[in-house]
Design a protein around this motif. Structure first.
Motif, short mmCIF file in Angstrom:
data_model
loop_
_atom_site.label_atom_id
_atom_site.label_comp_id
_atom_site.label_asym_id
_atom_site.label_seq_id
_atom_site.Cartn_x
_atom_site.Cartn_y
_atom_site.Cartn_z
N ALA A 156 78.15 50.20 16.37
CA ALA A 156 78.28 51.62 16.04
C ALA A 156 78.05 51.83 14.54
O ALA A 156 77.39 52.79 14.13
CB ALA A 156 79.66 52.13 16.45
N CYS A 157 78.57 50.91 13.71
CA CYS A 157 78.31 50.98 12.26
C CYS A 157 76.84 50.82 11.96
O CYS A 157 76.27 51.52 11.11
CB CYS A 157 79.12 49.90 11.55
SG CYS A 157 80.91 50.16 11.54
N MET A 158 76.17 49.89 12.66
CA MET A 158 74.74 49.68 12.44
C MET A 158 73.94 50.91 12.86
O MET A 158 72.98 51.30 12.18
CB MET A 158 74.27 48.46 13.23
CG MET A 158 74.82 47.14 12.74
SD MET A 158 74.42 45.76 13.84
CE MET A 158 72.64 45.71 13.70
N SER A 159 74.33 51.54 13.96
CA SER A 159 73.59 52.71 14.45
C SER A 159 73.67 53.88 13.49
O SER A 159 72.69 54.62 13.32
CB SER A 159 74.14 53.12 15.83
OG SER A 159 73.45 54.23 16.34
N LYS A 160 74.82 54.04 12.83
CA LYS A 160 74.98 55.16 11.90
C LYS A 160 74.20 54.95 10.61
O LYS A 160 73.93 55.92 9.89
CB LYS A 160 76.46 55.37 11.61
CG LYS A 160 77.22 55.88 12.84
CD LYS A 160 78.69 56.08 12.55
CE LYS A 160 79.41 56.60 13.79
NZ LYS A 160 80.87 56.79 13.56
N GLY A 161 73.87 53.70 10.28
CA GLY A 161 72.97 53.44 9.16
C GLY A 161 73.64 53.11 7.84
O GLY A 161 73.26 52.15 7.17
N SER A 162 74.63 53.87 7.44
CA SER A 162 75.22 53.67 6.12
C SER A 162 75.98 52.35 6.01
O SER A 162 76.16 51.81 4.91
CB SER A 162 76.17 54.84 5.79
OG SER A 162 77.20 54.92 6.75
N LEU A 163 76.43 51.81 7.13
CA LEU A 163 77.15 50.54 7.14
C LEU A 163 76.38 49.48 7.93
O LEU A 163 76.97 48.60 8.57
CB LEU A 163 78.55 50.72 7.74
CG LEU A 163 79.50 51.62 6.96
CD1 LEU A 163 80.82 51.79 7.71
CD2 LEU A 163 79.77 51.06 5.57
N PHE A 164 75.05 49.55 7.87
CA PHE A 164 74.22 48.63 8.65
C PHE A 164 74.47 47.18 8.26
O PHE A 164 74.58 46.30 9.12
CB PHE A 164 72.74 48.97 8.47
CG PHE A 164 71.82 48.12 9.31
CD1 PHE A 164 71.49 48.51 10.60
CD2 PHE A 164 71.28 46.94 8.81
CE1 PHE A 164 70.65 47.73 11.38
CE2 PHE A 164 70.45 46.16 9.59
CZ PHE A 164 70.13 46.56 10.88
N LEU A 165 74.54 46.89 6.98
CA LEU A 165 74.72 45.51 6.52
C LEU A 165 76.07 44.96 6.97
O LEU A 165 76.17 43.79 7.37
CB LEU A 165 74.60 45.44 5.00
CG LEU A 165 74.65 44.03 4.39
CD1 LEU A 165 73.50 43.19 4.91
CD2 LEU A 165 74.61 44.11 2.87
N PHE A 166 77.12 45.79 6.92
CA PHE A 166 78.43 45.37 7.39
C PHE A 166 78.36 44.98 8.87
O PHE A 166 78.87 43.93 9.28
CB PHE A 166 79.45 46.49 7.20
CG PHE A 166 80.78 46.25 7.88
CD1 PHE A 166 81.74 45.44 7.30
CD2 PHE A 166 81.04 46.83 9.12
CE1 PHE A 166 82.95 45.21 7.93
CE2 PHE A 166 82.25 46.61 9.76
CZ PHE A 166 83.21 45.80 9.16
N GLY A 167 77.72 45.83 9.67
CA GLY A 167 77.63 45.54 11.09
C GLY A 167 76.74 44.36 11.39
O GLY A 167 77.10 43.49 12.20
N ALA A 168 75.58 44.28 10.74
CA ALA A 168 74.62 43.20 11.01
C ALA A 168 75.19 41.84 10.64
O ALA A 168 75.12 40.89 11.44
CB ALA A 168 73.32 43.46 10.24
N ASN A 169 75.74 41.73 9.44
CA ASN A 169 76.32 40.45 9.03
C ASN A 169 77.52 40.10 9.90
O ASN A 169 77.72 38.94 10.27
CB ASN A 169 76.74 40.51 7.56
CG ASN A 169 77.17 39.17 7.02
OD1 ASN A 169 76.36 38.27 6.84
ND2 ASN A 169 78.45 39.02 6.77
N GLY A 170 78.32 41.11 10.25
CA GLY A 170 79.48 40.88 11.08
C GLY A 170 79.12 40.42 12.48
O GLY A 170 79.77 39.54 13.05
N VAL A 171 78.07 41.00 13.07
CA VAL A 171 77.65 40.63 14.42
C VAL A 171 77.23 39.16 14.46
O VAL A 171 77.66 38.40 15.35
CB VAL A 171 76.47 41.52 14.88
CG1 VAL A 171 75.75 40.91 16.07
CG2 VAL A 171 77.00 42.90 15.26
N ILE A 172 76.41 38.74 13.52
CA ILE A 172 75.93 37.35 13.51
C ILE A 172 77.07 36.38 13.24
O ILE A 172 77.27 35.39 13.97
CB ILE A 172 74.81 37.18 12.47
CG1 ILE A 172 73.57 37.98 12.89
CG2 ILE A 172 74.45 35.71 12.31
CD1 ILE A 172 72.44 37.92 11.91
#
Length: 342
Positions: free
Chosen positions: A101-117
């Motif tokens: 959801a953070c990645m989809s909204k865009g402003s927190l993409f890096l938080f979500g992407a790094n967190g997912v991996i």
């Protein structure tokens, strides 16, 4: 066309230098200090410097927050349910859901992407009784902090020549955000379950691939990225094999390995910057190279076998991920509240 025809700009060249030098510096520090989980120290700087054109405080906060939150979640969930994948699965889905959801909204993409991996890899390792949770969590936190330091150092050594134009992401409709978050969380959870049930502890590249395919956040993007990821994997593996053949018994000599890692990362970083597509051929080749060097290149290890195993496992992961992703995409599109289009 996979690459732009125009030559690299001065800013593009500086970004390539930041990525190659930053990843190599993380690799050298990790090997000199004899730290475990070398993949964190090589791939995290690649992810940060490759996806963020120039380092800033917002990106630093996202990366550090992702590392801290992952550490807390893995410590609690891994410690309580590490030996019980069935109990972990619904909790893992919720953790992936808010990250996508953070990645989809865009402003927190890096938080979500790094967190997912990181969350996927760390939870998978944490499920094995022999894994030292404290070492795993501290390695990831240290890698995140070191990557932020390296990123700022690279920015100081190779600053942009011209000011970059900022791009504002267009707001998405709620039903599209729900579609992307549910699709990503479902796929990431299924990936976690498969790697748990099949005991695929040594398939780190394949596990990362199943997640990187989701970064476009929709089916069409995943389909297009699959081809690029496959090509990038092959290029990264070929380069790794050439390094193995060139060094032969000297693969444990850091003085010889580090320049070759820098050269390979620099070549693939140029392809990544020219693509201007986030996750493409160049990015796939870089991350493959980072995993090979960071996790598997050590005295006594056979990079040749590891490289060939990476190809077969990644190709299987791509096919399986696309099939399941398409089915979930069709299912979500059946409901108005989670429809991707319109």
């Amino acid at each position: 066309m996979l690459l732009r025809n125009q030559p690299l700009t001065a800013n593009d060249l500086r970004q390539c230098l930041r990525v190659a030098t930053g990843a190599t510096l993380g690799f050298v520090i990790c090997k000199l200090m004899n730290w475990n989980y070398g993949v964190f120290y090589v791939v995290t700087p690649m992810l940060l410097l490759g996806l963020v054109p120039t380092m800033n405080a917002h990106a630093a906060r996202q990366l550090l927050a992702a590392g801290a939150v992952c550490g807390i979640e893995v410590g609690i969930i891994g410690g309580l349910f590490g030996g019980h994948p069935g109990l972990m699965t619904p909790l893992v889905f919720l953790l992936f859901l808010y990250r996508f959801a953070c990645m989809s909204k865009g402003s927190l993409f890096l938080f979500g992407a790094n967190g997912v991996i990181n969350l996927s890899i760390m939870l998978h390792f944490a499920s094995y009784p022999a894994t030292d949770l404290n070492d795993l969590i501290s390695s990831n936190l240290l890698a995140c902090a070191l990557s932020v330091f390296i990123a700022y150092l690279m920015k100081a050594l190779f600053p942009d020549v011209e000011a970059r134009v900022s791009h504002q992401a267009e707001p998405k409709q709620p039903h599209r955000t729900r579609h992307e978050a549910l699709l990503g969380a479902s796929m990431a959870t299924i990936s976690f379950m498969v790697f748990q049930l099949c005991d695929l502890k040594d398939s780190l590249s394949a596990q990362a691939t199943t997640l990187l395919l989701l970064f476009p956040m929709h089916w069409n993007g995943a389909l297009g990225y699959a081809r690029k990821r496959a090509m990038g994997t092959i290029l990264g593996v070929i380069y790794g094999l050439l390094v193995q053949l060139l060094l032969y018994d000297w693969s444990g000599l850091l003085l010889l390995v580090a320049p070759l890692l820098w050269l390979g990362t620099m070549l693939f970083a140029q392809a990544h910057v020219k693509e201007a597509a986030g996750s493409g051929v160049g990015f796939g080749a870089m991350t493959t190279l980072g995993i090979l060097f960071g996790q598997y290149l050590a005295p006594g290890n056979d990079l040749f076998f590891s490289a060939l195993y990476r190809i077969s496992s990644i190709m299987g992961a791509i096919v399986g991920t696309l099939c399941i992703c398409y089915l979930i995409h069709r299912l979500l599109n059946s409901f108005e509240a989670t429809r991707f289009g319109q």
